[in-house]
Design a protein around this motif. Structure first.
Motif, mmCIF file in Angstrom:
data_model
loop_
_atom_site.group_PDB
_atom_site.id
_atom_site.type_symbol
_atom_site.label_atom_id
_atom_site.label_comp_id
_atom_site.label_asym_id
_atom_site.label_seq_id
_atom_site.Cartn_x
_atom_site.Cartn_y
_atom_site.Cartn_z
ATOM 1 N N SER A 73 0.749 -1.580 -0.352
ATOM 2 C CA SER A 73 -0.294 0.414 0.358
ATOM 3 C C SER A 73 1.569 1.035 0.039
ATOM 4 N N PHE A 74 0.425 2.594 -0.503
ATOM 5 C CA PHE A 74 1.395 2.911 -1.190
ATOM 6 C C PHE A 74 0.356 4.736 -1.179
ATOM 7 N N PRO A 75 -0.725 4.815 -0.600
ATOM 8 C CA PRO A 75 -1.502 5.873 -0.074
ATOM 9 C C PRO A 75 -0.665 7.486 -0.518
ATOM 10 N N LEU A 76 -1.633 8.377 -1.359
ATOM 11 C CA LEU A 76 -1.185 9.710 -1.245
ATOM 12 C C LEU A 76 -2.291 10.952 -0.829
ATOM 13 N N THR A 77 -2.345 11.432 0.144
ATOM 14 C CA THR A 77 -3.379 12.766 0.414
ATOM 15 C C THR A 77 -2.555 13.787 -0.360
ATOM 16 N N VAL A 78 -3.383 14.984 -0.328
ATOM 17 C CA VAL A 78 -4.032 15.322 -1.244
ATOM 18 C C VAL A 78 -3.829 16.924 0.407
ATOM 19 N N THR A 79 -3.492 17.531 0.302
ATOM 20 C CA THR A 79 -3.295 18.615 1.986
ATOM 21 C C THR A 79 -4.080 20.160 0.628
ATOM 22 N N SER A 80 -4.460 20.278 1.626
ATOM 23 C CA SER A 80 -5.337 21.563 1.564
ATOM 24 C C SER A 80 -4.147 22.886 0.893
ATOM 25 N N ALA A 81 -2.942 21.908 1.121
ATOM 26 C CA ALA A 81 -1.264 23.307 0.596
ATOM 27 C C ALA A 81 -1.164 22.586 -1.182
ATOM 28 N N GLN A 82 -2.244 22.318 -1.948
ATOM 29 C CA GLN A 82 -1.964 21.412 -2.700
ATOM 30 C C GLN A 82 -2.948 22.896 -4.130
ATOM 31 N N LYS A 83 -3.365 23.938 -4.309
ATOM 32 C CA LYS A 83 -3.591 25.078 -4.265
ATOM 33 C C LYS A 83 -4.442 24.576 -5.719
ATOM 34 N N ASN A 84 -3.728 23.818 -6.618
ATOM 35 C CA ASN A 84 -4.315 23.660 -7.857
ATOM 36 C C ASN A 84 -4.353 22.026 -8.049
ATOM 37 N N PRO A 85 -5.374 21.304 -7.466
ATOM 38 C CA PRO A 85 -5.715 19.789 -7.174
ATOM 39 C C PRO A 85 -5.918 18.941 -8.262
ATOM 40 N N THR A 86 -6.770 19.497 -8.874
ATOM 41 C CA THR A 86 -7.081 19.106 -10.498
ATOM 42 C C THR A 86 -6.522 18.432 -11.374
ATOM 43 N N ALA A 87 -6.381 17.439 -11.145
ATOM 44 C CA ALA A 87 -5.449 16.222 -12.514
ATOM 45 C C ALA A 87 -5.639 15.120 -12.435
ATOM 46 N N PHE A 88 -5.396 13.795 -12.599
ATOM 47 C CA PHE A 88 -5.662 12.494 -13.092
ATOM 48 C C PHE A 88 -4.234 12.075 -11.947
ATOM 49 N N TYR A 89 -3.800 11.275 -11.345
ATOM 50 C CA TYR A 89 -3.139 10.674 -10.288
ATOM 51 C C TYR A 89 -3.118 9.186 -10.683
ATOM 52 N N LEU A 90 -2.181 9.028 -10.753
ATOM 53 C CA LEU A 90 -0.963 7.731 -11.502
ATOM 54 C C LEU A 90 -0.241 6.804 -10.463
ATOM 55 N N CYS A 91 -1.207 5.583 -9.791
ATOM 56 C CA CYS A 91 0.519 5.317 -9.066
ATOM 57 C C CYS A 91 0.631 3.802 -9.763
ATOM 58 N N ALA A 92 2.186 3.568 -9.944
ATOM 59 C CA ALA A 92 2.847 2.375 -10.376
ATOM 60 C C ALA A 92 3.400 1.856 -9.289
ATOM 61 N N SER A 93 3.683 0.170 -9.471
ATOM 62 C CA SER A 93 5.222 0.185 -8.844
ATOM 63 C C SER A 93 5.547 -1.165 -9.882
ATOM 64 N N SER A 94 7.199 -0.813 -9.399
ATOM 65 C CA SER A 94 8.377 -1.977 -10.287
ATOM 66 C C SER A 94 8.562 -2.585 -9.000
ATOM 67 N N ILE A 95 9.244 -4.040 -9.650
ATOM 68 C CA ILE A 95 9.903 -4.801 -9.014
ATOM 69 C C ILE A 95 10.994 -4.519 -7.657
ATOM 70 N N ASP A 96 11.888 -3.655 -8.365
ATOM 71 C CA ASP A 96 12.447 -2.890 -7.306
ATOM 72 C C ASP A 96 13.069 -1.195 -8.113
ATOM 73 N N SER A 97 13.602 -0.571 -7.804
ATOM 74 C CA SER A 97 13.638 0.196 -7.782
ATOM 75 C C SER A 97 15.791 0.557 -8.590
ATOM 76 N N ALA A 98 15.566 -0.752 -9.200
ATOM 77 C CA ALA A 98 17.141 -1.196 -10.444
ATOM 78 C C ALA A 98 16.880 0.236 -11.264
ATOM 79 N N ASP A 99 18.214 0.280 -12.081
ATOM 80 C CA ASP A 99 18.005 1.035 -13.177
ATOM 81 C C ASP A 99 17.183 0.220 -14.254
ATOM 82 N N GLY A 100 16.388 0.990 -14.873
ATOM 83 C CA GLY A 100 15.411 0.632 -15.988
ATOM 84 C C GLY A 100 14.170 -0.280 -15.616
ATOM 85 N N ARG A 101 14.586 -0.610 -14.431
ATOM 86 C CA ARG A 101 13.368 -1.370 -14.335
ATOM 87 C C ARG A 101 12.049 -0.863 -14.938
ATOM 88 N N SER A 102 10.585 -1.875 -15.071
ATOM 89 C CA SER A 102 9.711 -1.195 -15.372
ATOM 90 C C SER A 102 9.279 -1.514 -15.315
#
Lengths: 114, 116
Positions: A73-102
């Motif tokens: 799990s990796f939840p994202l909180t958009v706080t009131s400090a974000q003045k222009n939050p209207t957008a499309f938000y995408l979450c992604a994962s990779s097997i690890d963070s080594a170079d070039g992981r898809s």
């Protein structure tokens, strides 16, 4: 089925309100990412996490916060400090963070401000 | 700094035509990785291909093919005999060795519209 789920599909935020976007993966991936997409633009990195209990700011972290208490799990909180939050938000994962992981993406959450 | 440029904002074709999407990148890394993703109207990004900087062989997968040319810093993508289901936004992305934690730098995307 292995994959990434994001909820809700649509989210409405009132002025001054914090909202949290959910991202869950059952791929047993170590690394997870949050991106923001504005109309006609590419994806910009908000936060990333290489491993549980660790995360770093991306290119546009201001006004956002995250946590990584569980591998799945990796939840994202958009706080009131974000003045222009209207957008499309995408979450992604990779097997690890080594170079070039898809990276593999979830279906996204569209955030709208009322 | 790393940069990916997709100069074509939108390409419209009639079904069965071929369409080529351009991707030009900039990086100081000698080891890097290039990706293409498809974003259909539903919004989810679908991984298409990953290529490392040491492998300049062209690749074909069904109606999709990719042409990687290091000399011109380009990684172009061709859809042969396009179909309506190919209508989507296509993103090219770059990951360099200096971004050791796997950061992807995305281009702005190219909208492909295939009409019957």
């Amino acid at each position: 089925d292995g994959g990434i789920t994001q909820s809700p599909k649509y989210l409405f935020r009132k002025e001054g309100q914090n909202v949290t976007l959910s991202c869950e993966q059952n791929l047993n991936h170590d690394a997870m990412y949050w991106y923001r997409q504005d109309p006609g633009q590419g994806l910009r990195l908000i936060y990333y996490s290489q491993i549980v209990n660790d995360f770093q700011k991306g290119d546009i972290a201001e006004g956002y916060s995250v946590s990584r208490e569980k591998k799945e799990s990796f939840p994202l909180t958009v706080t009131s400090a974000q003045k222009n939050p209207t957008a499309f938000y995408l979450c992604a994962s990779s097997i690890d963070s080594a170079d070039g992981r898809s990276q593999y993406f979830g279906p996204g959450t569209r955030l709208l401000v009322l | 700094a790393q940069k990916v440029t997709q100069a074509q904002t939108e390409i419209s074709v009639v079904e069965k035509e071929d369409v080529t999407l351009d991707c030009v990148y900039e990086t100081r890394d000698t080891t890097y990785y290039l990706f293409w993703y498809k974003q259909p109207p539903s919004g989810e990004l679908v991984f298409l291909i990953r290529r490392n900087s040491f492998d300049e062989q062209n690749e074909i997968s069904g109606r999709y093919s990719w042409n990687f040319q290091k000399s011109t810093s380009s990684f172009n993508f061709t859809i042969t005999a396009s179909q309506v289901v190919d209508s989507a936004v296509y993103f090219c992305a770059l990951s360099g060795a200096t971004d050791s934690w796997g950061k992807l730098q995305f281009g702005a995307g190219t909208q492909v519209v295939v009409t019957p």
